[in-house]
Design a protein around this motif. Structure first.
Motif, mmCIF file in Angstrom:
data_model
loop_
_atom_site.group_PDB
_atom_site.id
_atom_site.type_symbol
_atom_site.label_atom_id
_atom_site.label_comp_id
_atom_site.label_asym_id
_atom_site.label_seq_id
_atom_site.Cartn_x
_atom_site.Cartn_y
_atom_site.Cartn_z
ATOM 1 N N THR A 154 0.849 -1.188 0.000
ATOM 2 C CA THR A 154 0.000 0.000 0.000
ATOM 3 C C THR A 154 0.887 1.242 0.000
ATOM 4 N N LYS A 156 2.098 5.069 0.459
ATOM 5 C CA LYS A 156 1.849 6.227 1.318
ATOM 6 C C LYS A 156 2.560 7.449 0.747
ATOM 7 N N LEU A 279 -2.180 5.671 -4.690
ATOM 8 C CA LEU A 279 -2.586 6.007 -3.329
ATOM 9 C C LEU A 279 -3.982 5.489 -3.022
ATOM 10 N N GLN A 280 -4.266 5.282 -1.762
ATOM 11 C CA GLN A 280 -5.599 4.869 -1.353
ATOM 12 C C GLN A 280 -6.593 5.996 -1.612
ATOM 13 N N PRO A 281 -7.857 5.679 -1.945
ATOM 14 C CA PRO A 281 -8.862 6.718 -2.172
ATOM 15 C C PRO A 281 -8.946 7.667 -0.988
ATOM 16 N N THR A 283 -6.708 9.824 -0.098
ATOM 17 C CA THR A 283 -5.403 10.261 0.399
ATOM 18 C C THR A 283 -5.037 11.622 -0.160
ATOM 19 N N LYS A 294 -6.706 6.407 -6.720
ATOM 20 C CA LYS A 294 -7.218 5.120 -6.271
ATOM 21 C C LYS A 294 -6.111 4.087 -6.331
ATOM 22 N N ALA A 295 -6.328 2.992 -5.664
ATOM 23 C CA ALA A 295 -5.419 1.851 -5.757
ATOM 24 C C ALA A 295 -6.228 0.659 -6.198
ATOM 25 N N ASN A 296 -5.857 0.049 -7.327
ATOM 26 C CA ASN A 296 -6.549 -1.139 -7.817
ATOM 27 C C ASN A 296 -5.915 -2.367 -7.190
ATOM 28 N N SER A 297 -6.712 -3.273 -6.700
ATOM 29 C CA SER A 297 -6.146 -4.493 -6.119
ATOM 30 C C SER A 297 -7.104 -5.637 -6.345
#
Length: 297
Positions: A154, A156, A279-281, A283, A294-297
């Motif tokens: 993830t 940061k 980055l995470q939504p 952030t 967004k981060a796609n996973s």
């Protein structure tokens, strides 16, 4: 009784012989796997996703894509990518699989300026030679592709500060476009520590260069690299493995810079991508036209 196939030596290739045998034995060809729902992305995105178990030979528009043993992979989408791409691979049972990638356009921040403001200075062979050597060092730092999946962590922010420049923005002098901005600019006081946003291996820690100033390049595995420019100091060395959160250096204004800030950039196999896309939504909500990261996973 099943028909038998006899081939004279040299009368067909091994592939043709196998195909002929399959046809004579009424063996049905494997039905290709078509995934209807597209993998969604925006221009400039790093997309992280996963294939069904035991797939192999993954490609994006014919270009090989590294694949982890558990099926995880990432792809980088160019700033000016078209609306569609295609992932293909071979399934565990030998079928060809296809997965469309839908690429949404982004409204870039374009600043049109008078042509007279463009730099048109005289030739400078001394500068050109120095710049050529610097670019060679940067390219060399991105040649080794580590197999470790640091990229899957993830992500940061490397530093907290005001977003002073976004990926993809561009200046046009008259009718001549300059190179698009290839990273995220974060303004903060000189000396503010910067931290590794995800683990990686230091491939370059050097400077000052004429444009980048003091620069660090990290290798996050599978062709993903991140760069940190204009630093006032460097606290790491090439070959060093960096954990997430480790301090790498400090904000500065070295190189071509108008004030203290960090230029944070990423490339995937030479494709310049937006670090904010990892980055995470929630952030990051920089000003202007950058969509929600967004981060796609």
């Amino acid at each position: 009784m099943k028909p038998r196939l006899f081939l004279m030596a040299g009368s067909a290739t091994a592939g043709a012989a196998a195909l002929a045998a399959a046809l004579l034995l009424n063996a049905a060809a494997p039905v290709p796997l078509e995934i209807k729902a597209p993998l969604m992305a925006h221009q400039g995105d790093v997309v992280r996703a996963k294939l069904p178990a035991n797939g192999h030979d993954l490609k994006l528009d014919g270009r090989a894509v590294p694949l982890e043993a558990d099926g995880r992979f990432m792809i980088g989408i160019d700033r000016d990518a078209g609306p569609a791409a295609l992932l293909t691979w071979i399934t565990a049972d030998g079928r060809t699989a296809r997965w469309p990638v839908s690429v949404e356009p982004r409204p870039w921040d374009i600043d049109v300026l008078p042509a007279r403001l463009a730099y048109n200075g005289p030739p400078n062979p001394e500068y050109d030679a120095m710049r050529e050597a610097e670019v060679a060092l940067i390219r060399t730092a991105r040649t080794e592709i580590s197999p470790w999946p640091f990229w899957s962590a993830t992500v940061k922010m490397p530093v907290t500060g005001r977003i002073s420049g976004v990926y993809g923005s561009q200046r046009v002098y008259g009718d001549k476009p300059a190179a698009p901005h290839a990273g995220l600019d974060i303004a903060a006081p000189a000396g503010t520590p910067i931290k590794a946003p995800i683990p990686g291996i230091v491939r370059l820690a050097q400077g000052p260069f004429t444009l980048e100033g003091n620069v660090i390049i990290l290798d996050h595995g599978r062709g993903l690299y991140s760069s940190y420019l204009h630093l006032s100091r460097i606290d790491v060395k090439p070959g060093q493995i960096i954990r997430q959160g480790d301090i790498m250096g400090a904000i500065g204004t070295t190189g071509r810079s108008t004030g203290p800030h960090l230029h944070w950039a990423m490339t995937w196999h030479g494709v310049r991508v937006d670090p904010a896309s990892m980055l995470q939504p929630g952030t990051l909500r920089p000003p202007g036209t950058l969509p929600e990261a967004k981060a796609n996973s």
